[in-house]
Design an enzyme around this catalytic site. Structure first.
Site, short mmCIF file in Angstrom:
data_model
loop_
_atom_site.label_atom_id
_atom_site.label_comp_id
_atom_site.label_asym_id
_atom_site.label_seq_id
_atom_site.Cartn_x
_atom_site.Cartn_y
_atom_site.Cartn_z
N SER A 50 18.85 45.42 77.21
CA SER A 50 18.58 45.00 78.58
C SER A 50 19.77 44.20 79.13
CB SER A 50 17.27 44.20 78.61
OG SER A 50 16.86 43.92 79.92
N ASP B 297 18.96 50.33 76.36
CA ASP B 297 18.41 50.23 77.70
C ASP B 297 19.11 49.13 78.51
OD1 ASP B 297 16.68 51.88 79.06
OD2 ASP B 297 14.98 50.52 78.97
N HIS C 128 10.79 49.88 78.37
CA HIS C 128 11.96 49.02 78.25
C HIS C 128 11.89 48.03 77.10
CE1 HIS C 128 15.52 47.00 79.73
NE2 HIS C 128 14.88 45.85 79.85
#
Length: 306
Positions: free
Chosen positions: A129, A157, A233
């Site tokens: 992230s 991600d 996610h």
């Protein structure tokens, strides 16, 4: 394809997981500036090192099962807690990550079991992230350059902000194909559900235009790109993430049915990638490329830059 499946299962190395406290005073001057979660193989040997940067407002402890998986295949995994609370600007996180790498060059061996020798010539940096953005920023020399050579980069991600035109500083994406020019291989792993809203209250966790697809579009060879179709996610986190922040991970992002398959996929593809490019053992990665169905999740995208 049995030879490729083994990376998605626990490896043959026994693993010791432990924490290292941050420096608090002059008496702890040999301690890191940030607390660490470390997963190390226990068998004697020389092992590549993976520094893994956590996602936005998450705890490094939420990745303990992922760290254990990667370490069981013969890697030392270091997960710093870069911050507890942070604003939009990632500059301080980039500086903290660089400071950690500097500390590791002088101190990593001293915190590991005596029979375990870290091979910092095979150092990779990974991030999930916002941590993926920070990892990219560090190898690109945004804000500060890495004090040690990094041999491979992994974005799990990765997210560069709230949307196109709303990147967090410093921006990474340029919206020019193949504009991220690095002297190292890159792996980008995406979640198929990350771009979708869970509900009307929260925006997508990984908005289209600032997430995995755009990151890979801007990478140059050598690079690998995999997307897990039906997972979200934060589905690579531990099965249980407790506390207020841990509970939030179940409700702010669209999730798959369970976390384990995504976590095994992320851990396994990291291992296959690192074995291929750091240890020249490319058979497993090529087997996954030829038959993505060997993975524990449905892979909707499997793309290579060679």
């Amino acid at each position: 394809m049995a030879s490729a499946k083994h990376v998605f299962e626990t490896g043959c190395k026994s693993v010791k997981m432990f924490t290292v406290q941050a420096k608090t005073c002059k008496k702890t001057e040999n301690s890191p500036m940030k607390p660490l979660l470390v997963a190390s193989p226990m068998e004697e040997g020389d092992y590549p090192v993976v520094v893994f940067l956590h996602g936005y407002l998450l705890y490094n402890s939420f990745y303990s099962q992922l760290f254990n998986h990667v370490a069981s295949h013969g890697f030392i995994v270091i997960g710093p807690q870069l911050y507890v609370v942070s604003g939009a600007d990632t500059s301080e996180e980039i500086k903290s990550a660089a400071s950690l790498l500097d500390w590791l060059t002088h101190n990593l061996a001293s915190i590991l079991p005596p029979q375990v020798r870290p091979d910092l010539a095979k150092l990779s940096i990974a991030g999930h992230s916002r941590g993926g953005k920070v990892a990219f920023a560090l190898v690109l020399g945004k804000v500060v350059s890495s004090p040690i050579k990094i041999s491979a980069l992994i974005g799990i991600d990765p997210v560069d902000g709230m949307g196109m035109g709303n990147q967090t500083p410093p921006p990474i994406l340029t919206y020019k194909p193949n504009s991220i020019k690095l002297d190292m291989p890159v792996l980008v792993v995406g979640s198929g559900l990350g771009e979708l809203k869970r509900n009307a209250l929260f925006p997508p966790a990984a908005p289209k235009g600032v997430s995995h697809e755009q990151f890979f579009n801007e990478c140059c060879a050598p690079g690998c790109y995999f997307v897990a179709k039906d997972y979200g996610h934060v589905d690579m986190l531990d099965d249980e993430t407790k506390g207020f922040r841990g509970n939030l991970t179940y409700c702010i992002a669209k999730n798959g049915k369970e976390r384990k398959p995504m976590r095994l996929f992320v851990g396994g593809i990291m291992v296959a990638f690192l074995k291929a490019y750091l240890e020249q053992e490319k058979g497993t990665l090529m087997a996954i490329k030829d038959n993505p169905g060997v993975a524990p999740v449905e892979v909707s995208t499997c793309s290579f830059l060679e």
